[in-house]
Design an enzyme around this catalytic site. Sequence first.
Site, PDB file in Angstrom:
ATOM      1  N   CYS A 267      -6.181  -4.197   3.408  1.00 55.39           N
ATOM      2  CA  CYS A 267      -5.097  -3.654   4.246  1.00 55.39           C
ATOM      3  C   CYS A 267      -4.685  -4.530   5.422  1.00 55.39           C
ATOM      4  O   CYS A 267      -3.492  -4.793   5.610  1.00 55.39           O
ATOM      5  CB  CYS A 267      -5.508  -2.290   4.793  1.00 55.39           C
ATOM      6  SG  CYS A 267      -5.670  -1.054   3.519  1.00 55.39           S
TER       7      CYS A 267
HETATM    8  N1  NAD Z   1      -7.995   1.255   0.716  1.00 50.99           N
HETATM    9  C1  NAD Z   1      -7.870   1.709   1.946  1.00 50.99           C
HETATM   10  O1  NAD Z   1      -8.829   1.641   2.745  1.00 50.99           O
HETATM   11  C2  NAD Z   1      -6.573   2.307   2.434  1.00 50.99           C
HETATM   12  C3  NAD Z   1      -6.553   3.014   3.641  1.00 50.99           C
HETATM   13  C4  NAD Z   1      -5.349   3.516   4.119  1.00 50.99           C
HETATM   14  C5  NAD Z   1      -4.178   3.292   3.405  1.00 50.99           C
HETATM   15  N2  NAD Z   1      -4.227   2.586   2.231  1.00 50.99           N
HETATM   16  C6  NAD Z   1      -2.966   2.411   1.499  1.00 50.99           C
HETATM   17  O2  NAD Z   1      -2.998   3.276   0.360  1.00 50.99           O
HETATM   18  C7  NAD Z   1      -2.268   2.721  -0.734  1.00 50.99           C
HETATM   19  C8  NAD Z   1      -3.179   2.656  -1.945  1.00 50.99           C
HETATM   20  O3  NAD Z   1      -4.219   1.751  -1.625  1.00 50.99           O
HETATM   21  P1  NAD Z   1      -5.593   1.750  -2.404  1.00 50.99           P
HETATM   22  O4  NAD Z   1      -6.512   0.903  -1.615  1.00 50.99           O
HETATM   23  O5  NAD Z   1      -5.985   3.120  -2.768  1.00 50.99           O
HETATM   24  O6  NAD Z   1      -5.154   0.955  -3.732  1.00 50.99           O
HETATM   25  P2  NAD Z   1      -5.918   0.932  -5.112  1.00 50.99           P
HETATM   26  O7  NAD Z   1      -5.370  -0.210  -5.859  1.00 50.99           O
HETATM   27  O8  NAD Z   1      -7.384   1.052  -4.881  1.00 50.99           O
HETATM   28  O9  NAD Z   1      -5.477   2.301  -5.791  1.00 50.99           O
HETATM   29  C9  NAD Z   1      -4.189   2.588  -6.221  1.00 50.99           C
HETATM   30  C10 NAD Z   1      -4.309   3.382  -7.523  1.00 50.99           C
HETATM   31  O10 NAD Z   1      -3.031   3.802  -7.933  1.00 50.99           O
HETATM   32  C11 NAD Z   1      -2.933   3.621  -9.342  1.00 50.99           C
HETATM   33  N3  NAD Z   1      -1.525   3.521  -9.674  1.00 50.99           N
HETATM   34  C12 NAD Z   1      -0.716   2.462  -9.600  1.00 50.99           C
HETATM   35  N4  NAD Z   1       0.542   2.796  -9.941  1.00 50.99           N
HETATM   36  C13 NAD Z   1       0.498   4.114 -10.260  1.00 50.99           C
HETATM   37  C14 NAD Z   1       1.458   5.041 -10.691  1.00 50.99           C
HETATM   38  N5  NAD Z   1       2.731   4.662 -10.846  1.00 50.99           N
HETATM   39  N6  NAD Z   1       1.072   6.314 -10.913  1.00 50.99           N
HETATM   40  C15 NAD Z   1      -0.232   6.697 -10.747  1.00 50.99           C
HETATM   41  N7  NAD Z   1      -1.192   5.835 -10.340  1.00 50.99           N
HETATM   42  C16 NAD Z   1      -0.818   4.577 -10.094  1.00 50.99           C
HETATM   43  C17 NAD Z   1      -3.732   2.391  -9.640  1.00 50.99           C
HETATM   44  O11 NAD Z   1      -4.152   2.337 -10.998  1.00 50.99           O
HETATM   45  C18 NAD Z   1      -4.886   2.542  -8.660  1.00 50.99           C
HETATM   46  O12 NAD Z   1      -5.967   3.226  -9.225  1.00 50.99           O
HETATM   47  C19 NAD Z   1      -1.770   1.362  -0.233  1.00 50.99           C
HETATM   48  O13 NAD Z   1      -0.479   1.515   0.264  1.00 50.99           O
HETATM   49  C20 NAD Z   1      -2.738   1.028   0.910  1.00 50.99           C
HETATM   50  O14 NAD Z   1      -2.173   0.158   1.847  1.00 50.99           O
HETATM   51  C21 NAD Z   1      -5.383   2.114   1.714  1.00 50.99           C
HETATM   52  O1  UPG Z   2     -16.564  -6.057  14.778  1.00 46.61           O
HETATM   53  C1  UPG Z   2     -15.963  -6.184  13.715  1.00 46.61           C
HETATM   54  C2  UPG Z   2     -15.662  -5.094  12.878  1.00 46.61           C
HETATM   55  C3  UPG Z   2     -14.993  -5.339  11.682  1.00 46.61           C
HETATM   56  N1  UPG Z   2     -14.665  -6.616  11.339  1.00 46.61           N
HETATM   57  C4  UPG Z   2     -13.952  -6.880  10.073  1.00 46.61           C
HETATM   58  O2  UPG Z   2     -12.732  -6.167  10.064  1.00 46.61           O
HETATM   59  C5  UPG Z   2     -12.353  -5.891   8.733  1.00 46.61           C
HETATM   60  C6  UPG Z   2     -11.878  -4.469   8.614  1.00 46.61           C
HETATM   61  O3  UPG Z   2     -12.919  -3.560   8.902  1.00 46.61           O
HETATM   62  P1  UPG Z   2     -12.672  -1.980   8.879  1.00 46.61           P
HETATM   63  O4  UPG Z   2     -11.604  -1.650   9.816  1.00 46.61           O
HETATM   64  O5  UPG Z   2     -13.986  -1.334   9.008  1.00 46.61           O
HETATM   65  O6  UPG Z   2     -12.252  -1.832   7.356  1.00 46.61           O
HETATM   66  P2  UPG Z   2     -11.126  -1.241   6.417  1.00 46.61           P
HETATM   67  O7  UPG Z   2     -11.835  -0.315   5.503  1.00 46.61           O
HETATM   68  O8  UPG Z   2     -10.364  -2.389   5.856  1.00 46.61           O
HETATM   69  O9  UPG Z   2     -10.139  -0.322   7.292  1.00 46.61           O
HETATM   70  C7  UPG Z   2      -8.979  -0.796   7.957  1.00 46.61           C
HETATM   71  O10 UPG Z   2      -7.858  -0.783   7.094  1.00 46.61           O
HETATM   72  C8  UPG Z   2      -7.563   0.544   6.535  1.00 46.61           C
HETATM   73  C9  UPG Z   2      -6.419   0.388   5.554  1.00 46.61           C
HETATM   74  O11 UPG Z   2      -5.170   0.348   6.181  1.00 46.61           O
HETATM   75  C10 UPG Z   2      -7.225   1.497   7.672  1.00 46.61           C
HETATM   76  O12 UPG Z   2      -6.916   2.776   7.126  1.00 46.61           O
HETATM   77  C11 UPG Z   2      -8.421   1.574   8.611  1.00 46.61           C
HETATM   78  O13 UPG Z   2      -8.123   2.457   9.687  1.00 46.61           O
HETATM   79  C12 UPG Z   2      -8.726   0.160   9.125  1.00 46.61           C
HETATM   80  O14 UPG Z   2      -9.881   0.201   9.960  1.00 46.61           O
HETATM   81  C13 UPG Z   2     -13.571  -6.244   7.863  1.00 46.61           C
HETATM   82  O15 UPG Z   2     -13.323  -7.483   7.230  1.00 46.61           O
HETATM   83  C14 UPG Z   2     -14.702  -6.378   8.855  1.00 46.61           C
HETATM   84  O16 UPG Z   2     -15.681  -7.316   8.447  1.00 46.61           O
HETATM   85  C15 UPG Z   2     -14.936  -7.667  12.193  1.00 46.61           C
HETATM   86  O17 UPG Z   2     -14.599  -8.809  11.877  1.00 46.61           O
HETATM   87  N2  UPG Z   2     -15.575  -7.417  13.366  1.00 46.61           N
END
Ligand code: NAD
Ligand code: UPG
Length: 447
Positions: A267
């Site tokens: 992200c």
């Molecule tokens: N991973 C995170 O920590 C996180 C946190 C906050 C927001 N987001 C956001 O959430 C969104 C999804 O991210 P993610 O990490 O879950 O991605 P991901 O790739 O892990 O999961 C997405 C899923 O959606 C499925 N998919 C794709 N197209 C589809 C469709 N048309 N219909 C149904 N399923 C479909 C894929 O097969 C996959 O399993 C992104 O916009 C990301 O930026 C992710």
């Molecule tokens: O002291 C620190 C803490 C974290 N990291 C790095 O920062 C990155 C992100 O860490 P973290 O925020 O814990 O991970 P994510 O799960 O990627 O979550 C971020 O990205 C998500 C997707 O958008 C958001 O929803 C979350 O709020 C946001 O924290 C990683 O590479 C960590 O190694 C550092 O370098 N130093």
Amino acid sequence: MKITVIGCGRLGTPYTVALAEMGHDVLGVEVNPEALAALQDSRCPFDEPGVTDYIRKNVDAGRLRFTGSFDEAVAHGELFFLAVPTPQKQDGATMDVTAVEDSIRQIARRLTRDVVLIGKSTVPVGTAERMAALAADVAPSGVELRIGWSPDFLREALSMETTLRPARLVLGTSPTDREVVEAVARRAWAPFVDAGAELLVTDFVTADLTKAAANAFLSTKMSFINLVDNMCRAAGADMTVVSHSLGLDPRIGDFGLTPGLGWGGSCLGKDIRAFADRAEELGAHATARFLMLVDEANTDRRTMAVDHARAVLGDLADATVAVWGASFKPGVGDISDSPALDVAVRLHQAGATVRLYDPSVNDLVNRRHPDLTVVDTAQDAVEGADLLMVLTDWQEFSDLDPSMLTEHAEPRTVIDARRCLNPQRWQEAGWSHELLGYTRPALGDGR
Ligand SMILES: NC(=O)c1ccc[n+]([C@@H]2O[C@H](COP(=O)([O-])OP(=O)(O)OC[C@H]3O[C@@H](n4cnc5c(N)ncnc54)[C@H](O)[C@@H]3O)[C@@H](O)[C@H]2O)c1
Ligand SMILES: O=c1ccn([C@@H]2O[C@H](COP(=O)(O)OP(=O)(O)O[C@H]3O[C@H](CO)[C@@H](O)[C@H](O)[C@H]3O)[C@@H](O)[C@H]2O)c(=O)[nH]1
């Protein structure tokens, strides 16, 4: 409530499960056949603590099921959430929102009754509004597909915790649809609000920006501390004290204040680049320049790590480097934009033999980078190595007794790029312990 979640990946699966845990009747839709098979077998398709247990519990309670069929999906929900991917495009700046558009079309064209759809995917500022127009366009006449957007703040490795007990719930919608969308969302989210989440209802663009700003802020904080680290090194100051002092200020807080190899994951990078790109498009040039510098300062740490290895070893060609860690952070089975893996690959490209060990992503690395030598244990990695680099701060590495490694490595230098080792313990075991970027003459004082 009957709720459908489209896209069961790293965000969608915990979200689907959390809604079921809150008592809703939830259907998860997943198009990837392997992931769907795992979910239908009550298993989380990826490595994430606790999710499988919650899936089993809620499937057994009859509140949760998974399907690959959009017909079934549309028949089920009165409320739809969308959690499909929005990856970075090839141009390296904007996000690809095709999966979001496709999913909205798939639902809209099948509708025979009014429903609400709330996007949870992260989208570039201004996209949610466009998606509402698309929904209105595609929905059959006489049927309303009302749109809301609710960016999510889930953290990997803590996904159930951050999903079940969010600090805030943001909902963007239009003035015309607000009453209906907010009422439906409030019913779905009542248990989260009761558990303490603050609900913010706003317009689409503001909702998009709450997400872009949150991730950009976290990235900025972590890049900032690494820039301060550069300055401490230049001025001969003790970074540990500077960082600890900053963290004690409640206005600053101590998250992200450990200098190191920088941030990665699926992200933060794509989100800050999309934010910068959109800022530039909208004429907020200073915002765009600032965000691009934050990104650049982060990738500089990776270059610094390779330079540091070169400074220790002289020439990287023909050297053997043990690398501990390849996941983008500890506790996850995810190598998306991993700083650790990027450095390992750069070392290999510079001619080094890389012996890599990670507690969770060895198989993934083996498949993606067959040129790297992936080994089964941390001890194996240092066998015959000229240098050890700790690139992801797994607890296993902090806990490991360095005296057990001494016979395997000669000379014994470790670059602790995540500040996760106890310097004294390593020095007592005969290792030269170096922090990322410290030049050799300044080393050995435990900082
Ligand atoms: N991973 C995170 O920590 C996180 C946190 C906050 C927001 N987001 C956001 O959430 C969104 C999804 O991210 P993610 O990490 O879950 O991605 P991901 O790739 O892990 O999961 C997405 C899923 O959606 C499925 N998919 C794709 N197209 C589809 C469709 N048309 N219909 C149904 N399923 C479909 C894929 O097969 C996959 O399993 C992104 O916009 C990301 O930026 C992710
Ligand atoms: O002291 C620190 C803490 C974290 N990291 C790095 O920062 C990155 C992100 O860490 P973290 O925020 O814990 O991970 P994510 O799960 O990627 O979550 C971020 O990205 C998500 C997707 O958008 C958001 O929803 C979350 O709020 C946001 O924290 C990683 O590479 C960590 O190694 C550092 O370098 N130093």
